[in-house]
Enzyme design. Structure first.
Site, PDB file in Angstrom:
ATOM      1  N   HIS A  71      40.531  43.945  42.956  1.00 13.77           N
ATOM      2  CA  HIS A  71      39.820  44.463  44.277  1.00 13.77           C
ATOM      3  C   HIS A  71      40.655  45.972  44.807  1.00 13.77           C
ATOM      4  O   HIS A  71      40.056  46.576  45.607  1.00 13.77           O
ATOM      5  CB  HIS A  71      39.646  43.667  45.378  1.00 13.77           C
ATOM      6  N   HIS A  72      41.893  46.215  44.280  1.00 16.16           N
ATOM      7  CA  HIS A  72      42.468  47.352  44.528  1.00 16.16           C
ATOM      8  C   HIS A  72      42.232  48.676  43.845  1.00 16.16           C
ATOM      9  O   HIS A  72      42.636  49.745  44.285  1.00 16.16           O
ATOM     10  CB  HIS A  72      44.146  47.195  44.495  1.00 16.16           C
ATOM     11  N   ALA A  73      41.736  48.533  42.697  1.00 17.42           N
ATOM     12  CA  ALA A  73      41.418  49.611  42.051  1.00 17.42           C
ATOM     13  C   ALA A  73      40.916  50.659  42.514  1.00 17.42           C
ATOM     14  O   ALA A  73      39.617  50.281  43.354  1.00 17.42           O
ATOM     15  CB  ALA A  73      40.789  49.324  40.485  1.00 17.42           C
TER      16      ALA A  73
END
Length: 475
Positions: free
Chosen positions: A140-142
């Site tokens: 979820h951080h990309a």
């Protein structure tokens, strides 16, 4: 959350036996090996007999550039440990090299993770399944043009974009201990996706996810952030998760839900600071499931790998409505689970800094924000596209190579890196654990110049729809 009757649903599960072979490097807290451990544990519980298991296709560059920039995906395709010196400038630009190292097979790892979430979304769109699981996803951080927090390609955003071809409104819920910043940023300016993230906030990676970050433009009030403190336990989590998700369901009225099940919110996580048990974490899955909406479950963080595999195995059983014993069956990684060899874990005695007053205050503020939403946002209904090159299910099943159907315990490669069997999950300092550099940080999601999050892509919905989808070769 009272116990709800276990309803039987058609569950599809995506797994590639190569996933456990990818290795971020010595001492790095992210271990893809945990996905193989999860798979092996649920096979030995017999859960594979109750669901359809698919090997995902490798997502193509075309599929990944539905969200990511062309240059960034080209870079991920090209970089290898043996040619890094030629890419110094680009590595800095794309934030690759430290928390997000270059390792052998990096691009294929991204392809498998993304391929599982995209294929799962296609399956839900075709109403060929009610629940799809991709434990290899949840990264979820990309960002559009940047790796972050051990994540390179945002499989969740790609899966949601696929769901938006058939669903007017998609709800994203994130129970990872870290803020779901990449997904929030992607949909920050649209009212078609509501992002709801429960996370540790304050001197903690990634430094975003303040209560006051609520979305922008058409997306105002469609970003919901629940900033929490150390020591969050099952009871407190339930006391805030149930009312907030109930209110979100009532006001937003989604027609599909994506749940990121990051297991770093469990007690004893190497990088986490919450105190949830496997049962408490799993109650979130149970609660969302009872809404009977098309439901995509993905993985995420989780750095004490014996607990990650316990958690995701248990949550697979919750999705199936199938009770499993607390006594672990013998499995290929049995020694990891000592000394008790049990599925469920006990909370520690750490203090819970989330007082009832603090949680009440958060709830009150969020309810005020949710009251600002139109009751069910209107979206112009557009014709549903043809599925292009996707093989119909019945056809696909005829064409499947029986050797590629899982369970394929015997086919799994048993490549173990030396330190996988050691206590390496407790060694060293992981990049995201040392959060002193995030002191006082309140970074708001970036709105890409000329793109305004993903809104411009959604306006060009017809373009997305008219492109033929890549055939899921191995489904």
């Amino acid at each position: 959350m009272s116990t709800i009757p276990h309803s039987k649903k058609r569950v599809c599960y995506y797994y590639d036996s190569d996933i456990g072979n990818y290795y971020y490097g010595q001492g790095h807290p992210m271990k893809p090996h945990r996905i193989r451990m999860t798979h092996n544990l649920l096979l030995n519980y017999g859960l594979y007999r109750k669901m359809e298991i698919y090997r995902p296709h490798k997502a193509t560059a075309d599929e990944m550039t539905k969200f990511h920039s062309d240059e960034y995906i080209r870079f991920l395709r090209s970089i290898r440990p043996d040619n890094m010196s030629e890419y110094n400038k680009q590595m800095q630009r794309f934030n690759v090299g430290e928390d997000c190292p270059v390792f052998d097979g990096l691009y294929e790892f991204c392809q498998l993770s993304a391929g599982g979430s995209v294929a799962a979304a296609v399956k839900l769109n075709k109403q060929a399944s009610e629940i799809c699981i991709n434990w290899g996803g949840g990264l979820h951080h990309a960002k559009k043009s940047e790796a972050s927090g051990f994540c390179y390609v945002n499989d969740i955003v790609l899966g949601i974009l696929e769901l938006l071809k058939y669903h007017q409104r998609v709800l994203y819920i994130d129970i990872d201990v870290h803020h779901g910043d990449g997904v929030e940023e992607a949909f920050y300016t649209t009212d078609r996706v509501m992002t709801v993230s429960f996370h540790k906030y304050g001197e903690y990676f990634p430094g975003t996810g303040d209560l006051r970050d609520i979305g922008a433009g058409k997306g105002k009030y469609y970003a919901v952030n629940i900033p929490l403190r150390d020591g969050m336990d099952d009871e407190s989590y339930e006391s805030i998760f149930v009312p907030i998700i109930s209110k979100v369901m009532e006001t937003f009225q989604p027609s599909a839900v994506v749940l990121q099940c990051g297991a770093d919110s469990l007690t004893g996580d190497r990088l986490g600071c919450f105190n949830l048990t496997v049962r408490g974490h799993g109650k979130c899955v149970e609660f969302v499931k009872k809404y009977n909406l098309p439901f995509l479950m993905v993985g995420g963080g989780g750095y004490t790998i014996r607990n990650v595999s316990r958690c995701w195995t248990y949550e697979t059983s919750v999705a199936l409505g199938s009770e499993i014993a607390n006594e672990l069956p013998y499995n290929d990684y049995f020694e990891y689970f000592g000394p008790d060899f049990k599925l469920h874990i006990s909370p520690s005695n750490m203090a819970n800094q989330n007082t009832p007053e603090y949680l009440e205050k958060i709830k009150t503020r969020l309810f005020e924000n949710l009251r600002m939403l139109p009751h069910a946002p209107g979206v112009q209904v557009q014709p549903i596209p043809e599925d292009g090159a996707v093989i119909e299910d019945s056809e696909a099943e005829e064409k499947v190579n029986p050797d590629e159907r899982l369970p394929q315990r015997d086919l799994d490669k048993r490549i173990q890196h030396e330190n996988e069997y050691s206590d390496s999950e407790d060694e060293g300092e992981g990049g995201r654990r040392d959060n002193r550099s995030y002191k006082g940080s309140r970074k708001r999601p970036r709105i890409e110049k000329g793109q305004e999050g993903i809104e411009s892509d959604l306006k060009k919905e017809e373009d997305i729809k008219s492109e033929p989808k890549v055939m899921l070769r191995r489904e």
